[in-house]
Design a protein around this motif. Sequence first.
Motif, PDB file in Angstrom:
ATOM      1  N   ILE A 158       3.181  -9.400 -10.650  1.00 56.08           N
ATOM      2  CA  ILE A 158       1.830  -8.830 -10.708  1.00 56.08           C
ATOM      3  C   ILE A 158       0.876  -9.657  -9.841  1.00 56.08           C
ATOM      4  O   ILE A 158       0.792 -10.873  -9.987  1.00 56.08           O
ATOM      5  N   ALA A 159       0.180  -8.990  -8.931  1.00 52.02           N
ATOM      6  CA  ALA A 159      -0.838  -9.671  -8.110  1.00 52.02           C
ATOM      7  C   ALA A 159      -2.112  -9.794  -8.933  1.00 52.02           C
ATOM      8  O   ALA A 159      -2.556  -8.816  -9.531  1.00 52.02           O
ATOM      9  N   ASP A 194      -0.895   1.228 -13.093  1.00 56.06           N
ATOM     10  CA  ASP A 194      -0.759   0.416 -11.872  1.00 56.06           C
ATOM     11  C   ASP A 194      -1.554  -0.884 -11.972  1.00 56.06           C
ATOM     12  O   ASP A 194      -1.105  -1.940 -11.561  1.00 56.06           O
ATOM     13  N   LEU A 195      -2.773  -0.731 -12.487  1.00 55.13           N
ATOM     14  CA  LEU A 195      -3.705  -1.862 -12.477  1.00 55.13           C
ATOM     15  C   LEU A 195      -4.262  -2.102 -13.876  1.00 55.13           C
ATOM     16  O   LEU A 195      -4.664  -1.161 -14.554  1.00 55.13           O
ATOM     17  N   SER A 247      -1.400  -2.225  -3.037  1.00 58.87           N
ATOM     18  CA  SER A 247      -1.093  -1.470  -4.257  1.00 58.87           C
ATOM     19  C   SER A 247      -2.085  -1.798  -5.372  1.00 58.87           C
ATOM     20  O   SER A 247      -2.328  -0.963  -6.240  1.00 58.87           O
ATOM     21  N   LEU A 248      -2.674  -2.994  -5.309  1.00 57.11           N
ATOM     22  CA  LEU A 248      -3.700  -3.339  -6.300  1.00 57.11           C
ATOM     23  C   LEU A 248      -4.971  -2.519  -6.040  1.00 57.11           C
ATOM     24  O   LEU A 248      -5.512  -1.872  -6.932  1.00 57.11           O
ATOM     25  N   PHE A 249      -5.419  -2.500  -4.776  1.00 58.03           N
ATOM     26  CA  PHE A 249      -6.672  -1.802  -4.457  1.00 58.03           C
ATOM     27  C   PHE A 249      -6.519  -0.275  -4.528  1.00 58.03           C
ATOM     28  O   PHE A 249      -7.475   0.428  -4.822  1.00 58.03           O
ATOM     29  N   TYR A 250      -5.337   0.219  -4.207  1.00 55.96           N
ATOM     30  CA  TYR A 250      -5.115   1.673  -4.210  1.00 55.96           C
ATOM     31  C   TYR A 250      -4.419   2.137  -5.486  1.00 55.96           C
ATOM     32  O   TYR A 250      -3.710   3.140  -5.480  1.00 55.96           O
ATOM     33  N   GLY A 288       4.999  -2.404 -16.286  1.00 57.12           N
ATOM     34  CA  GLY A 288       5.289  -2.218 -14.852  1.00 57.12           C
ATOM     35  C   GLY A 288       4.053  -2.210 -13.970  1.00 57.12           C
ATOM     36  O   GLY A 288       4.066  -1.641 -12.866  1.00 57.12           O
ATOM     37  N   ALA A 289       2.976  -2.852 -14.442  1.00 60.29           N
ATOM     38  CA  ALA A 289       1.749  -2.903 -13.631  1.00 60.29           C
ATOM     39  C   ALA A 289       1.986  -3.718 -12.359  1.00 60.29           C
ATOM     40  O   ALA A 289       2.820  -4.619 -12.334  1.00 60.29           O
ATOM     41  N   LYS A 290       1.248  -3.346 -11.293  1.00 57.93           N
ATOM     42  CA  LYS A 290       1.400  -4.053 -10.011  1.00 57.93           C
ATOM     43  C   LYS A 290       0.287  -5.071  -9.793  1.00 57.93           C
ATOM     44  O   LYS A 290       0.441  -6.015  -9.029  1.00 57.93           O
TER      45      LYS A 290
END
Lengths: 231, 446
Positions: B126-127, B72-73, B9-12, B94-96
């Motif tokens: 969060i990653a 997301d990021l 989910s971080l990369f995409y 709500g960032a991943k």
Amino acid sequence: MNEWIGTALTQKRDLLEPEAWALLAAYGIPVPKHRLVKTAAEAVAAAGAIGYPVVLKVVSQDILHKSDAGGVRVGLRDAEAVQAAYAGILKSVRAYQPNARVEGIFVCEMLPPGGVECIIGTTHDASFGPVVMVGLGGIFVEVLRDVSFRIPPLNKADALAMIGELKGAALLTGIRGQKPRDVEALADMLLRVARLVQENPEIEELDINPCIVYEAGAVPVDARVLLKSVF
Amino acid sequence: MPNLDTIRSLFYAKSVAVVGASANPSKTGYVILKNILEGGYAGAVYPINPGSESILGVPCAASLGDVPGAVDLVVIVVPARAVPDVMRQAVQKGAKGAIIISGGFREIGNAELEAEVMAIAEAGGIAVIGPNCQGVNYLPNKLCASWPLIETRGAMAVVSQSGTIGAAMGGWAAEDGLGVTATVALGNNSGVPVIDLMQFFAQEDDVRVIALNIEGVRDGRQFMEAARAVLQKKPLVLLKPGRTAKGAEAAQSHTKSIAGSDAVFDAACRQIGLIRAEGIAEFYDYSKILSLLPKPAGRRLAILTSSGGSGILAADVAEDLGIALPPLGEEAVQALREKLPPQCVLANPLDLTGDATADRYRVALEALSAYDVADCFLLIFGDPIAGAAEMADAVRQKLGKPIVVAFLGGGEVEKQEVPLLIRAGIPAYPTPERAVRAIGALLRKS
């Protein structure tokens, strides 16, 4: 915990050589015939039982380098020589380190010539934990640092690969018409040492230096086991 | 089992905010925003800067909370002391994932600040990549939150503690026409563990090799186990500087890793079949060959060359590495004698001499394809040999063995041919020695 290690830890010392040999033997490593004695008469009796020639070594938790202290006599061929060596060792050791506690004298079978001197050691790496080392003895390890490492657990292929990595491996596999030495026996000892240090995490360092590899078999000559100071 | 979905989910990420975006072209906050936009990222992009209306034509928000849509990021480029607050806002939004480019943490002794940031991220799910890193370029999502902008997509995933080494790998791969799947800079590597990234790339279909640059491992055994599992799926090439005592000292102060004794680390690599590169050139060379070729069936190499001297250089390295250069055999030599001009030296290396054309290589290779002379072929083009790539590509099928190329002394022709070779899946190197060492690495593949 292993009983010798337990005793040594409560006495805040490392293993004495007879204990180190007993630990190796408990892991199926064939150690030379030996006996710990406390008097010259016992030494002569032990030598007779073991068979001449023999080696006498001082056993002391306070002496790190036995040879430097004059604590080792080799090639003793009869009772007279054993008696003289016994007295000589005690005298040398007292002169070298007057306060050294002497637990006794170790009488050992003198190994025959014809083997290749190797070294097996273990150390403790901050990142990988116990690490096993093999090398060729003498100048090969001291000057040329011809050693290789692996991280336990080892399988037989690992043990053979680490021996094969030595630059001087040909000394074991046979050069100039020399018969090949028992590489399998050396590999077997490596596997047993690897298991020993894995199962006894109290060990900081273990040294079998030298161990002699013959055409058939491999035998440790000198063993040292250092324990972690805090465990 | 690590949670690979968090990495995915971080990369995409479908939307990205750049906190600390700047209109000043000399600032990292400008360069990253520009690279994300110019790289063709399809998601929503939000520059965050309270002092600007818009940057590079994109409207700015004053803070993460002011962004109209989801984020997301979060890419963080603000000074270290402001990062905890940004991370709190990222959690609220709500960032991943978060990529912390900013330095000024553990690497200069601010371990507490780093711990504070990581604790906020962890509590908020969060990653994190970084901090103190050169970011992430993930080509399947056209997301270049890094620099420089590299857009040539390939089968190599680069995970690098050093931002420069990662960028160099991406740059060389782009120049060669080889490309990368991703470059991930680890920096202080306080968030997503290296072994999770390895495992993520091991199960990505378009990745054929993982190139890993690290300065040390904290838990050697855990690393060994993870690498062993990865090696079941993908080859792994490792560059770990600090072979010498001085080098190891520099590694300690650089990123404060506990770099164990190098001899022990090297033994661990041998034990699990991990291919360790000696230096950065080998790191690229080995990754290149492993991203293009399967392992040859055996250790026999045949060398065809237009340069006698280059052939000898290649033979020397082959000998050093225990790669066999078997004689071609009487029948093959007879077949070559009938087809080649008399000045050619019919041995291994096969010297086609300085006037060799691509067609002469074709004739020789076709003749040799009828005999089982080698498991792998090295073609040394030591002159401006036009059409080399087309010939090698065409003859490959008939040969049925991996082909590696060394191209040198070829001037403009070489510059044209090398990318053509690599795009055809034939690894090409600028020197015979590098080509043979790469073959040596390929033979070490488990």
